[in-house]
Write a protein that holds these residues in place. Sequence first.
Motif, PDB file in Angstrom:
ATOM      1  N   TYR A 152     -36.419  56.536  55.406  1.00  7.23           N
ATOM      2  CA  TYR A 152     -37.889  56.543  55.383  1.00  7.23           C
ATOM      3  C   TYR A 152     -38.481  57.916  55.046  1.00  7.23           C
ATOM      4  O   TYR A 152     -39.520  57.990  54.401  1.00  7.23           O
ATOM      5  CB  TYR A 152     -38.444  56.104  56.737  1.00  7.23           C
ATOM      6  CG  TYR A 152     -38.105  54.688  57.118  1.00  7.23           C
ATOM      7  CD1 TYR A 152     -38.773  53.609  56.553  1.00  7.23           C
ATOM      8  CD2 TYR A 152     -37.103  54.416  58.055  1.00  7.23           C
ATOM      9  CE1 TYR A 152     -38.466  52.307  56.895  1.00  7.23           C
ATOM     10  CE2 TYR A 152     -36.783  53.118  58.407  1.00  7.23           C
ATOM     11  CZ  TYR A 152     -37.462  52.063  57.826  1.00  7.23           C
ATOM     12  OH  TYR A 152     -37.143  50.776  58.177  1.00  7.23           O
ATOM     13  N   THR A 153     -37.845  58.996  55.494  1.00  5.12           N
ATOM     14  CA  THR A 153     -38.519  60.294  55.420  1.00  5.12           C
ATOM     15  C   THR A 153     -37.598  61.423  54.972  1.00  5.12           C
ATOM     16  O   THR A 153     -36.374  61.348  55.062  1.00  5.12           O
ATOM     17  CB  THR A 153     -39.106  60.695  56.790  1.00  5.12           C
ATOM     18  OG1 THR A 153     -38.039  60.843  57.734  1.00  5.12           O
ATOM     19  CG2 THR A 153     -40.112  59.683  57.276  1.00  5.12           C
ATOM     20  N   LYS A 184     -41.896  75.503  56.961  1.00  2.00           N
ATOM     21  CA  LYS A 184     -42.965  74.542  56.680  1.00  2.00           C
ATOM     22  C   LYS A 184     -42.994  73.435  57.729  1.00  2.00           C
ATOM     23  O   LYS A 184     -44.045  73.069  58.225  1.00  2.00           O
ATOM     24  CB  LYS A 184     -42.803  73.964  55.280  1.00  2.00           C
ATOM     25  CG  LYS A 184     -43.975  73.109  54.833  1.00  2.00           C
ATOM     26  CD  LYS A 184     -43.873  72.748  53.357  1.00  2.00           C
ATOM     27  CE  LYS A 184     -44.124  73.940  52.481  1.00  2.00           C
ATOM     28  NZ  LYS A 184     -44.157  73.553  51.032  1.00  2.00           N
ATOM     29  N   GLY A 185     -41.833  72.862  58.051  1.00  2.78           N
ATOM     30  CA  GLY A 185     -41.759  71.889  59.149  1.00  2.78           C
ATOM     31  C   GLY A 185     -42.681  70.695  58.968  1.00  2.78           C
ATOM     32  O   GLY A 185     -43.458  70.370  59.861  1.00  2.78           O
ATOM     33  N   VAL A 186     -42.566  70.019  57.832  1.00  2.00           N
ATOM     34  CA  VAL A 186     -43.426  68.871  57.562  1.00  2.00           C
ATOM     35  C   VAL A 186     -42.570  67.725  57.030  1.00  2.00           C
ATOM     36  O   VAL A 186     -41.595  67.938  56.316  1.00  2.00           O
ATOM     37  CB  VAL A 186     -44.539  69.239  56.549  1.00  2.00           C
ATOM     38  CG1 VAL A 186     -43.946  69.668  55.225  1.00  2.00           C
ATOM     39  CG2 VAL A 186     -45.520  68.096  56.351  1.00  2.00           C
ATOM     40  N   PHE A 187     -42.929  66.500  57.408  1.00  2.00           N
ATOM     41  CA  PHE A 187     -42.248  65.292  56.942  1.00  2.00           C
ATOM     42  C   PHE A 187     -42.996  64.711  55.740  1.00  2.00           C
ATOM     43  O   PHE A 187     -44.228  64.765  55.669  1.00  2.00           O
ATOM     44  CB  PHE A 187     -42.201  64.231  58.046  1.00  2.00           C
ATOM     45  CG  PHE A 187     -41.189  64.500  59.114  1.00  2.00           C
ATOM     46  CD1 PHE A 187     -39.962  63.861  59.113  1.00  2.00           C
ATOM     47  CD2 PHE A 187     -41.471  65.386  60.144  1.00  2.00           C
ATOM     48  CE1 PHE A 187     -39.029  64.094  60.098  1.00  2.00           C
ATOM     49  CE2 PHE A 187     -40.544  65.626  61.146  1.00  2.00           C
ATOM     50  CZ  PHE A 187     -39.323  64.980  61.122  1.00  2.00           C
ATOM     51  N   ARG A 191     -45.538  62.458  49.815  1.00  2.00           N
ATOM     52  CA  ARG A 191     -46.974  62.599  50.029  1.00  2.00           C
ATOM     53  C   ARG A 191     -47.260  63.553  51.191  1.00  2.00           C
ATOM     54  O   ARG A 191     -46.691  63.429  52.263  1.00  2.00           O
ATOM     55  CB  ARG A 191     -47.576  61.233  50.327  1.00  2.00           C
ATOM     56  CG  ARG A 191     -49.096  61.247  50.486  1.00  2.00           C
ATOM     57  CD  ARG A 191     -49.604  59.867  50.883  1.00  2.00           C
ATOM     58  NE  ARG A 191     -49.185  58.846  49.918  1.00  2.00           N
ATOM     59  CZ  ARG A 191     -49.390  57.557  50.093  1.00  2.00           C
ATOM     60  NH1 ARG A 191     -49.973  57.114  51.213  1.00  2.00           N
ATOM     61  NH2 ARG A 191     -49.003  56.694  49.178  1.00  2.00           N
ATOM     62  N   TYR A 192     -48.143  64.519  50.932  1.00  2.00           N
ATOM     63  CA  TYR A 192     -48.553  65.443  51.979  1.00  2.00           C
ATOM     64  C   TYR A 192     -49.403  64.713  53.019  1.00  2.00           C
ATOM     65  O   TYR A 192     -50.175  63.822  52.677  1.00  2.00           O
ATOM     66  CB  TYR A 192     -49.384  66.579  51.382  1.00  2.00           C
ATOM     67  CG  TYR A 192     -48.805  67.947  51.594  1.00  2.00           C
ATOM     68  CD1 TYR A 192     -49.051  68.666  52.748  1.00  2.00           C
ATOM     69  CD2 TYR A 192     -47.980  68.521  50.634  1.00  2.00           C
ATOM     70  CE1 TYR A 192     -48.524  69.920  52.940  1.00  2.00           C
ATOM     71  CE2 TYR A 192     -47.442  69.776  50.810  1.00  2.00           C
ATOM     72  CZ  TYR A 192     -47.723  70.464  51.972  1.00  2.00           C
ATOM     73  OH  TYR A 192     -47.190  71.703  52.155  1.00  2.00           O
ATOM     74  N   TYR A 224     -47.183  60.185  60.511  1.00  2.00           N
ATOM     75  CA  TYR A 224     -47.850  59.732  59.287  1.00  2.00           C
ATOM     76  C   TYR A 224     -46.832  59.284  58.234  1.00  2.00           C
ATOM     77  O   TYR A 224     -47.007  58.252  57.569  1.00  2.00           O
ATOM     78  CB  TYR A 224     -48.728  60.853  58.730  1.00  2.00           C
ATOM     79  CG  TYR A 224     -49.354  60.523  57.399  1.00  2.00           C
ATOM     80  CD1 TYR A 224     -50.466  59.691  57.326  1.00  2.00           C
ATOM     81  CD2 TYR A 224     -48.817  61.024  56.218  1.00  2.00           C
ATOM     82  CE1 TYR A 224     -51.033  59.367  56.101  1.00  2.00           C
ATOM     83  CE2 TYR A 224     -49.380  60.715  54.991  1.00  2.00           C
ATOM     84  CZ  TYR A 224     -50.490  59.884  54.939  1.00  2.00           C
ATOM     85  OH  TYR A 224     -51.044  59.567  53.729  1.00  2.00           O
ATOM     86  N   ALA A 225     -45.744  60.061  58.077  1.00  2.81           N
ATOM     87  CA  ALA A 225     -44.745  59.739  57.054  1.00  2.81           C
ATOM     88  C   ALA A 225     -44.049  58.417  57.354  1.00  2.81           C
ATOM     89  O   ALA A 225     -43.866  57.580  56.461  1.00  2.81           O
ATOM     90  CB  ALA A 225     -43.723  60.871  56.944  1.00  2.81           C
TER      91      ALA A 225
END
Length: 508
Positions: free
Chosen positions: A228-229, A251-254, A261-262, A294-295
């Motif tokens: 999924y991510t 950054k630490g973002v999924f 997609r941000y 969100y992701a």
Amino acid sequence: MCTKMAQVQVLWGCFLLWNLYISSAQAIYPGIKARATQRALDYAVQAGMEMIEQMAKERKLPDLKGSESLEFVKIDYVNYNFTNIKINAFSFPNTSLSFVPGVGIKALTNHGTTNISTDWEVKSPLFQDTGAADLFLSGVYFTGIVVLSRNDFGHPILKLQDCYAQVSHADVSFSGELSVLYNSFAEPMEKPILKKLNEMLCPIITGEVEALNANLSMLEVLRKIDNYTLLDYSLISSPEITENYFDLNLKGVFYPLKSLRYPPFPSVPFVLPEHSDSMLYIGISEYFFKSASYAYFTAGAFSFTLTTKEISNHLLHNSQAHGNMLSRIAELYILSKPFMVQVMATEPPVISLLPGNFTLDIPASIMILTQPKNSTAETIVSMDFVASTNVALAILGQRLICSLSLNRFRLSLPESNRGNIEVLRFENILSSILHFGVLPLANAKLQQGFPLPNPHKISLVNSDIEVLEGFLLISTDLKYKTSKQQPGFHGWEDLHLISGQWSGKPTP
């Protein structure tokens, strides 16, 4: 194949441009901060000596060649060549690492000694011969600064500056049939050998740093978590270095796996407390978890169907402490009337981190459908709910493990169904299904955990987790895992790199 590679390059180019646009439009703050303290550097000296000793014993040094005249025996020249140079043992009793604010880490060692074995060959107008020798180096001194920075793709970069290395004394001892003869003129040869060796030291050390740097530039900072991510570990800025610590801002973002997609909300700044008792502090922001929520929601991960058999197994297995009531409900309404339960999140789960309290609110809908053998499934009842859960945290291995415990349910029914006898009949069983069916499934998935950033062969020990406002704080010490194999840099421990079309592609 070429077309596929071109498509991948275009995708990455677009993603990079999008990141540049986002960066210019708003400030980007880290989702993860990792802070190494002076205690970490002190431990790195100890662990580093073990690693360097292991590497040194398995690595051959460059050949040492030269020519010298031996006037005292009236020989115009002797060409010598030392090959197969190996370090057998060394000692650097006075070694330290310290922070250089705004620059990097300074390394200093003195009074070191090294034992080296080598093969040799000498040629002169009068004779030529080969054999073996031992070389003892003493008064070894080295100082240099490792500068820490990042490249445009978020990879860390190391550079050695102000390198100075010197060996004060070299004692050569030849072995073989003519060892007495050769040892008689070993002393005149030690000075030129020492000169050559001192000229080689900084280039050798610089080469090792450059080799490590090459590996760092190949490090995949975009990690596939599951189907999924993806998780972005790239550095958003060069390390921040003070007198007492250095910070890595990740950054630490999924991202959803298929769209990159941000998240539609900005990251927010957070500040790590000025602690120094542990070697490493890892701050994981609320933004990190919100981007994961969100992701996964965008990727459709929060939608699943439970069959009659799965529901009954969960209820009968988990409801013993609640007496016979739930078992009877299961028997009357599940085992006798096969049906399906569909659960779907209606919005991304809401994350909240407050001091001592990590909560997750899940807005969703639930539908119970008949499951006839030869006809279309029909909805018996549907309703919306919000499950408020508390999140418990633990570190297992190199992963952050989360588990959910139910705090409360808020059920809501459509107005037309409020007086429906079927709705009222199933209201209790719905709560039981959510409690004993959905949450255990969610916790089973969460047991996979989130990988924590840590270097190769380094374990996290004596770890503690604290929930603060807006972020988690992990305080931990480090332990180096010794191995018989030659160590090398492999990036973050236990980090399964993306294969297929993503392999080898830099992360914006």
